[in-house]
Write a protein that holds these residues in place. Structure first.
Motif, PDB file in Angstrom:
ATOM      1  N   SER A  10     -21.070  78.150  63.956  1.00 53.60           N
ATOM      2  CA  SER A  10     -20.750  76.729  64.085  1.00 53.60           C
ATOM      3  C   SER A  10     -21.653  75.912  63.174  1.00 53.60           C
ATOM      4  O   SER A  10     -22.886  75.941  63.314  1.00 53.60           O
ATOM      5  N   LEU A  12     -22.192  72.954  63.362  1.00 51.65           N
ATOM      6  CA  LEU A  12     -22.893  71.896  64.101  1.00 51.65           C
ATOM      7  C   LEU A  12     -24.409  72.090  64.009  1.00 51.65           C
ATOM      8  O   LEU A  12     -25.164  71.116  64.046  1.00 51.65           O
ATOM      9  N   HIS A  34     -16.771  77.808  62.275  1.00 53.02           N
ATOM     10  CA  HIS A  34     -16.361  76.950  63.383  1.00 53.02           C
ATOM     11  C   HIS A  34     -16.785  75.514  63.081  1.00 53.02           C
ATOM     12  O   HIS A  34     -17.959  75.241  62.823  1.00 53.02           O
ATOM     13  N   MET A  38     -16.074  65.897  66.835  1.00 58.51           N
ATOM     14  CA  MET A  38     -16.323  65.110  68.058  1.00 58.51           C
ATOM     15  C   MET A  38     -16.145  63.631  67.751  1.00 58.51           C
ATOM     16  O   MET A  38     -16.563  63.163  66.685  1.00 58.51           O
ATOM     17  N   ILE A 140     -20.505  76.341  77.995  1.00 61.39           N
ATOM     18  CA  ILE A 140     -21.401  75.202  78.214  1.00 61.39           C
ATOM     19  C   ILE A 140     -20.472  74.017  78.510  1.00 61.39           C
ATOM     20  O   ILE A 140     -19.254  74.174  78.483  1.00 61.39           O
ATOM     21  N   GLY A 145     -24.753  71.158  70.707  1.00 63.22           N
ATOM     22  CA  GLY A 145     -25.230  72.507  70.453  1.00 63.22           C
ATOM     23  C   GLY A 145     -26.554  72.742  71.172  1.00 63.22           C
ATOM     24  O   GLY A 145     -27.136  71.819  71.735  1.00 63.22           O
ATOM     25  N   ASP A 176     -17.610  79.803  73.464  1.00 62.99           N
ATOM     26  CA  ASP A 176     -18.341  78.819  72.668  1.00 62.99           C
ATOM     27  C   ASP A 176     -19.414  78.176  73.532  1.00 62.99           C
ATOM     28  O   ASP A 176     -19.093  77.534  74.541  1.00 62.99           O
ATOM     29  N   VAL A 196     -18.301  82.058  69.016  1.00 69.00           N
ATOM     30  CA  VAL A 196     -18.875  80.946  68.255  1.00 69.00           C
ATOM     31  C   VAL A 196     -20.394  81.001  68.447  1.00 69.00           C
ATOM     32  O   VAL A 196     -20.857  81.191  69.568  1.00 69.00           O
ATOM     33  N   ALA A 197     -21.135  80.814  67.371  1.00 68.68           N
ATOM     34  CA  ALA A 197     -22.595  80.772  67.513  1.00 68.68           C
ATOM     35  C   ALA A 197     -23.157  79.771  66.524  1.00 68.68           C
ATOM     36  O   ALA A 197     -22.993  79.931  65.309  1.00 68.68           O
ATOM     37  N   GLY A 198     -23.777  78.725  67.033  1.00 68.76           N
ATOM     38  CA  GLY A 198     -24.385  77.709  66.189  1.00 68.76           C
ATOM     39  C   GLY A 198     -25.861  77.981  65.975  1.00 68.76           C
ATOM     40  O   GLY A 198     -26.284  78.491  64.936  1.00 68.76           O
TER      41      GLY A 198
END
Ligand code: DX5
Ligand code: ZN
Length: 225
Positions: A10, A12, A34, A38, A140, A145, A176, A196-198
């Motif tokens: 991600s 983000l 990803h 927002m 979450i 993030g 996510d 998903v991994a930010g």
């Protein structure tokens, strides 16, 4: 058929002033990138929108996994498909007719994803699985993030995996939020096959190596699904 995990870093958690370079850092290692959109309305945070996605699309070959945390996705989502996103995911909580929007997105040229936020039960949406390409379970509360993974969300993942298996459906089951080397195996074990991994990727010294590590941890479980 054995399936393999999708790893989707991600952006983000990336440096927004250097987005093209940041996507370049995971090119060749990641399956999707990803992109968290927002609107400071559906969630109390503001990120980026269509103009940024259009520009970034030209800067990389990595498929875009666009996650729309916005109200009125019927109005905005098709534009992301037209901009060349591979997958466009909108939130169940923001949409009156998810099946209709999924159909619109497919007609506009992308895959269609449905996202379920932390406080939303998945049960009412299970019947829509045949009409989407991706089902995203938030692990979450959507909006920021760096939050802590909520293992209790994995019951939803198990429910969806069971329904996908029972129906022989081709749906990616994505998680996510708080996905890291410490949590990815439990998510994969519950039935997720896209991750998903930010923070876990862009917070690492070597983002591509972090992606490869996550893939290696998830792969044995995903192969057995
Ligand atoms: C939050 C976003 C996530 C976020 C995950 O609402 O949907 O995609 O980037 O960040 P981490 O991996 O740090 O929890
Ligand atoms: Zn997201």
């Amino acid at each position: 058929m054995e399936s393999s995990p999708i790893i989707a870093p991600s952006i983000l958690a990336a440096d927004f002033a250097r987005l093209a370079d940041e996507v370049g850092a995971i090119e060749g290692a990641a399956d999707w990138v990803h992109v968290d959109v927002m609107d400071n309305h559906f969630v109390p945070n503001l990120t980026l929108g269509l103009p940024v996605v259009e520009s970034l699309r030209k800067a990389t070959t990595v498929p875009f996994d666009v996650h729309l945390m916005i109200t009125d996705p019927e109005r905005w989502a098709p534009g992301y498909a037209e901009a060349g996103a591979y997958n466009v995911t909108f939130h169940a909580e923001a949409c009156d007719d998810p099946v209709a929007l999924a159909k619109t997105l497919r007609a506009a040229g992308s895959k269609a994803g449905l996202a379920i936020d932390r406080d939303t039960p998945v049960e009412p949406y299970l019947e829509m699985l045949p009409f989407v390409d991706t089902l995203l379970i938030m692990t979450i509360k959507a909006g920021f993030g760096g939050q802590k993974f909520l293992p209790e969300m994995l019951d939803k993942v198990r429910d969806v995996r069971r329904r996908i298996a029972a129906g022989g459906l081709e749906v990616r089951l994505e998680v996510d939020g708080g996905i890291s080397a410490d949590t990815i195996e439990q998510a994969a074990e519950a039935g997720a096959d896209a991750f998903v991994a930010g923070t876990a990727v862009y917070g690492a010294d070597d983002p591509a190596a972090a992606v490869r590590r996550l893939r290696a941890l998830a792969a044995p479980m995903v192969a057995g699904q």
